[in-house]
Each structure stands twice: as structure tokens, then as C-alpha cells.
Scaffold this active site. Sequence first.
Site, mmCIF file in Angstrom:
data_model
loop_
_atom_site.group_PDB
_atom_site.id
_atom_site.type_symbol
_atom_site.label_atom_id
_atom_site.label_comp_id
_atom_site.label_asym_id
_atom_site.label_seq_id
_atom_site.Cartn_x
_atom_site.Cartn_y
_atom_site.Cartn_z
ATOM 1 N N GLU A 110 9.839 0.863 10.542
ATOM 2 C CA GLU A 110 10.888 1.866 10.317
ATOM 3 C C GLU A 110 10.197 3.215 10.482
ATOM 4 O OE1 GLU A 110 12.737 4.588 9.203
ATOM 5 O OE2 GLU A 110 12.883 3.882 7.132
ATOM 6 N N CYS A 156 13.615 10.331 7.012
ATOM 7 C CA CYS A 156 13.550 9.880 8.405
ATOM 8 C C CYS A 156 14.921 9.944 9.072
ATOM 9 C CB CYS A 156 12.991 8.472 8.475
ATOM 10 S SG CYS A 156 13.725 7.376 7.257
ATOM 11 N N GLU A 197 10.197 15.307 15.585
ATOM 12 C CA GLU A 197 10.554 15.202 14.174
ATOM 13 C C GLU A 197 9.775 16.260 13.386
ATOM 14 O OE1 GLU A 197 9.256 11.637 11.964
ATOM 15 O OE2 GLU A 197 11.287 11.557 11.178
ATOM 16 N N LYS A 251 0.839 -1.203 0.000
ATOM 17 C CA LYS A 251 0.000 0.000 0.000
ATOM 18 C C LYS A 251 0.875 1.255 0.000
ATOM 19 C CE LYS A 251 -1.892 2.732 2.859
ATOM 20 N NZ LYS A 251 -1.774 3.986 2.081
HETATM 21 P P1 NAI Z 1 1.722 8.119 8.280
HETATM 22 O O1 NAI Z 1 2.467 7.237 9.193
HETATM 23 O O2 NAI Z 1 0.294 8.448 8.613
HETATM 24 O O3 NAI Z 1 1.711 7.485 6.797
HETATM 25 C C1 NAI Z 1 2.602 6.472 6.334
HETATM 26 C C2 NAI Z 1 1.814 5.374 5.662
HETATM 27 O O4 NAI Z 1 0.966 4.742 6.622
HETATM 28 C C3 NAI Z 1 0.879 5.847 4.551
HETATM 29 O O5 NAI Z 1 0.856 4.870 3.531
HETATM 30 C C4 NAI Z 1 -0.474 5.897 5.252
HETATM 31 O O6 NAI Z 1 -1.580 5.776 4.386
HETATM 32 C C5 NAI Z 1 -0.384 4.706 6.171
HETATM 33 N N1 NAI Z 1 -1.265 4.745 7.343
HETATM 34 C C6 NAI Z 1 -1.782 5.837 7.975
HETATM 35 N N2 NAI Z 1 -2.533 5.447 9.031
HETATM 36 C C7 NAI Z 1 -2.500 4.093 9.072
HETATM 37 C C8 NAI Z 1 -3.059 3.106 9.940
HETATM 38 N N3 NAI Z 1 -3.817 3.446 10.967
HETATM 39 N N4 NAI Z 1 -2.788 1.804 9.691
HETATM 40 C C9 NAI Z 1 -2.005 1.450 8.663
HETATM 41 N N5 NAI Z 1 -1.455 2.333 7.799
HETATM 42 C C10 NAI Z 1 -1.693 3.642 8.004
HETATM 43 O O7 NAI Z 1 2.564 9.438 8.095
HETATM 44 P P2 NAI Z 1 2.024 10.900 7.715
HETATM 45 O O8 NAI Z 1 0.769 11.197 8.484
HETATM 46 O O9 NAI Z 1 1.961 10.964 6.255
HETATM 47 O O10 NAI Z 1 3.211 11.805 8.251
HETATM 48 C C11 NAI Z 1 3.245 12.220 9.602
HETATM 49 C C12 NAI Z 1 4.645 12.299 10.102
HETATM 50 O O11 NAI Z 1 5.231 11.007 10.123
HETATM 51 C C13 NAI Z 1 5.588 13.114 9.266
HETATM 52 O O12 NAI Z 1 5.473 14.474 9.546
HETATM 53 C C14 NAI Z 1 6.910 12.543 9.668
HETATM 54 O O13 NAI Z 1 7.326 13.127 10.869
HETATM 55 C C15 NAI Z 1 6.615 11.081 9.906
HETATM 56 N N6 NAI Z 1 6.952 10.247 8.728
HETATM 57 C C16 NAI Z 1 8.059 9.444 8.792
HETATM 58 C C17 NAI Z 1 8.436 8.711 7.681
HETATM 59 C C18 NAI Z 1 9.649 7.844 7.686
HETATM 60 O O14 NAI Z 1 10.242 7.671 6.636
HETATM 61 N N7 NAI Z 1 10.011 7.244 8.787
HETATM 62 C C19 NAI Z 1 7.695 8.786 6.428
HETATM 63 C C20 NAI Z 1 6.513 9.599 6.486
HETATM 64 C C21 NAI Z 1 6.190 10.310 7.602
#
Ligand code: NAI
Length: 497
Positions: free
Chosen positions: A276, A310, A407, A202
Site C-alpha cells: 500500500e 496516502c 506525492e 515493524k
Molecule cells: P518509508 O517507505 O521509508 O518508510 C515506511 C516504513 O518502511 C518504515 O517503517 C521504514 O522503517 C520502513 N523501511 C524503510 N526502508 C525500508 C527497506 N529498505 N526495507 C523495508 N522497510 C523499509 O517512508 P518515509 O521515508 O518515511 O517517507 C517517504 C515518503 O513516502 C513520504 O514523504 C510519503 O510521500 C511516502 N509515504 C507514504 C505512506 C503511505 O501511507 N502510503 C506512509 C509514509 C510515507
Amino acid sequence: MTTEIETRERLAPGPASSSVLWEYAPSLESTDHVKIASRYNLFIGGKFVEPHSKKWFPTLNPATEEHLSEIAEADAEDVDRAVKEARRAYDKVWRKISASERAKYIFRIARLIQEKSRALAVAETMNGGKPIKESRDVDIPLAAAHFFYYAGWADKLEYAFPNRNVAPVGVAGQIIPWNFPLLMAAWKIAPALAAGNTVVLKPAETTSITALMLADILQEADLPPGVVNILTGAGATGAALVSHDGVDKIAFTGSTDVGKRIQRALAGTEKKLTLELGGKAPNIVFEDAPIDQAVEGIINGIYFNQGHVCCAGSRLFVQESVAEPVIRKLRDRIGTLRVGNPLDKNTDVGAINSRAQLEKIQELVASGVEEGAEMFQSSCSLPARGYWFAPTFFTGVSQSSRISQEEIFGPVLSVLTFRTPEEALEKANNTPYGLSAGIWTEKGSRILKMASKLRAGVIWANTYNKFDPTSPFGGYKESGFGREGGRHGLGPYVVLS
Ligand code: NAI
Ligand code: MG
């Protein structure tokens, strides 16, 4: 030839100084060779199928807010369909064919990514906002390299895990973020397939297009139907995948919040999990470091990909005796970063990925100002439309402030100082995260000593943000667990006996 970089340049008006920004003539990557469909369906069982929900959501170009396409929203029924297809492909095809046959498909995928790299890079930039020079030189070549690397392991698993019986886990559910869309898909899919698993992937809701272009590539590679399924949608789609009984393993990259939620959802089940999550990496500059090189490394560490990384070096620790020149050079250098159209080959800093992410950055930066830190911001002009944030850093930051603990995931650096290596270590480790760190010093022994005491999964010395498929990547503490990349990256996708 569009790859030719325009070099016509003229001196910008204003006094000559080390921070003169040279103005280049625009050098735009053309987009006419990229076919973005007006609507994308779900990729299930080797075919594009309409979503059960009959719902599609818009996806846009964050640099212009232009509408690019409509993306299908998968619901629980679609998740069920995709997981069943992945199971059928696992039982009937993928676990039965020889390992070298599996490798053949993975090599094909790698080569097709290379062949289509230009279109993939442009699509990545249009949908994600990152500069074309990064999608072209980093994201897409590394995505191909990951498939090549893991293709090589497929028929050598007994060497990866000597004296053990190696079996696949089964069906892997993989959820990826928007900061490196195709590259994260490659990190997840390549080791899973090499180890004999099938996949339901996804992508993130703001950046689905290159994953769907990858679906086209999988068809062209003749990958048996159902071996990889791609379901688009937002958090609810991800949550349905996590809780589906037919999934044997979940791999997630994204926010710590969602990671924790997934961990709770899987507690007490048999499903394997790797996470991660976020980071707040220390980048530590000692007084004996080559200062100009270190400044370039600091810049690359935090402004690369708009800080949507990240492992971004978002906390700079600089030894007090060199703090003044380092901060002065940083201030000069952020003034020369080119912020703007990500399709321009000269652009250094592109658009913020989404309005939501921009608002998060703005809120945290405002908290930094409120908490009394001193802010330096590039005076670059920002485009009128789209989501933009000028390269920024803070000095006079206290360790307990939000900008040094949370972050930000944007082009924002917090600068702190230290006197002794011990103090640097203590401050650097004072974070709930532990993904990565950087060390800048001439002394090899200091690098080794610091590296052994920093609580971080990835440590760079005298460089930053370097990636390679052979090198494992992953964190400590709230940055998650499990490793991706290298031989270690096969571990989460195998059962050993
Ligand atoms: P997010 O964690 O909500 O999104 C990442 C993925 O998880 C997307 O594919 C999203 O659709 C999915 N997702 C969201 N809620 C879910 C759930 N309940 N169960 C399963 N999958 C779910 O991240 P978001 O809201 O886009 O970004 C928020 C913050 O997260 C950013 O500001 C950043 O600080 C951090 N982040 C860290 C990343 C990394 O590479 N470690 C990547 C993206 C965001
Ligand atoms: Mg979220």
C-alpha cells in the site's frame, strides 16, 4: 474533566470578514496519565528483550523537539529471533487452537484498546504530531474497530470464502509507516490473527511508542507468546525482515520507492506480498456541487493529519465556472485553520512528523513556486520549535509540474481546473498513482459514471477521508496492490484450496 471542550472565546481584533479566526482559550489535553517509558526494548516471544545490537535510538515529540524515549534498534539477529518465535507460536499454538478461541483474544485486544484509548491518543499525538482531536476521534477508535471487526471473522472464514478450504499463510512480516501508527498496526495485525497467522511487526522509526504500548496490551490480553512480535528499528530492520527465509508473507505500507525495493527483493521467492504505497488523489468539484460543503471536504481531504495521508485529496480539480468562488472560499478557510500545539483540543493542523518530511515538503513547495504556480499560504503564526508547515495551496498549476505529479505528503494542495467531465477524468487519471479520488456533484448518475472510469481503489462522493473497517482499501498502479479492510482484507492472509 479534561474531555470538556473550553468554549470561552473572543473575537480576534481586525475587520470582520468571513475569515475571522476566533481565538479560543487554550484547552490542553493533560499528559500526566500517560506513562512513556524512558527506554523501550523489543517485544519478542511475549517478553520485552534487549536488542542484540545493544543500540537504542531517540524518539521525540515533533511539535516541540523534546526527547520522549529511547527505542531499541533490532538487527538481523533480532529479526531471526522474532521470526523463529512467530514460527514456533504458529506451529505449536495458534494454528492448533479453535477459531473461536482466536476470536476471544482479538476481542480482548479491541476492548483493551478502548479502555486505554485516552492514553493511546495522547501518546500518538506526542510522538507523531497529529492533533489530539484526530488521534482521539479517528485513529484510536478505528484501531479498536478493526480488531472488533476481524475478531468477528475469525470463526466465520468459511463464509468469507464459500466452498473453499481456508488455511492461514503462516508467519507474516508487516512493515508500517508513521502517519497512522497504531491504526496501521491494527490494519495489519487484526486480519492476520483472525485468519490464523502469526506476526512480526515493524513500526516506523519516528513513531514506535503506541506499537510498544500495544505490546503491553497483548501481554495483558494473555495473547500466547510469539503470536505477535514487535521489532523497532529503521529501514535496515525492515529490509532484514523482508529477506528472512522464515517469513511467508510481507505486508508493507509506505513509500513507493521502498515498495519497489521490497518487490524486487521478493521476486522469485514464494513469499506473498501486499503493498500500500503513495497517492496523488484527485478531488473533483463540479459546478452543481454544494460549494460550502465541497470546500469543507477539500479542506478535510488535504489538511487532515497535516496531509500525511496516502489517500489525501492533494490535487483539486474544479470546474472552471465555479473556480473563482471555490478558490476564494478556500483562501478564507485556510486562514481559519488552527495550527499549533497538537495537544490542544481546538487544533486543526498539528506538527509535521519529522525534520526529513518537513524538508521534503519545503523542497517540493519551492519547486512549485519556481515552476510559476501561484501560492496561497495561511498567515498563521507557527511555533518556534518543532516541525511546522502552514496550510498552503497553489493555483495556476500545470499538469506536468512536480507539485501536481509527486506525492508531497504535507498540507499542500494543487488546484487545477477543467471544463467537461471527460477532461476532468483525463486529468484526474494522469498520474502514476491510483489510490483514491473524490467527486462532488448533485448528480447521482455523474457520480456513478465518474467512479467507473476513475482509476482509483477508493472513491468518495460528496465526502472525503471516511474510513470504516468493513470497507476494503487499496490502490491501482504505483499505489500498490492488495486490499486491506473488509472481507477482502482477509484475502492476503489465507491460502485457498
Ligand atoms: P518509508 O517507505 O521509508 O518508510 C515506511 C516504513 O518502511 C518504515 O517503517 C521504514 O522503517 C520502513 N523501511 C524503510 N526502508 C525500508 C527497506 N529498505 N526495507 C523495508 N522497510 C523499509 O517512508 P518515509 O521515508 O518515511 O517517507 C517517504 C515518503 O513516502 C513520504 O514523504 C510519503 O510521500 C511516502 N509515504 C507514504 C505512506 C503511505 O501511507 N502510503 C506512509 C509514509 C510515507
Ligand atoms: Mg524512507
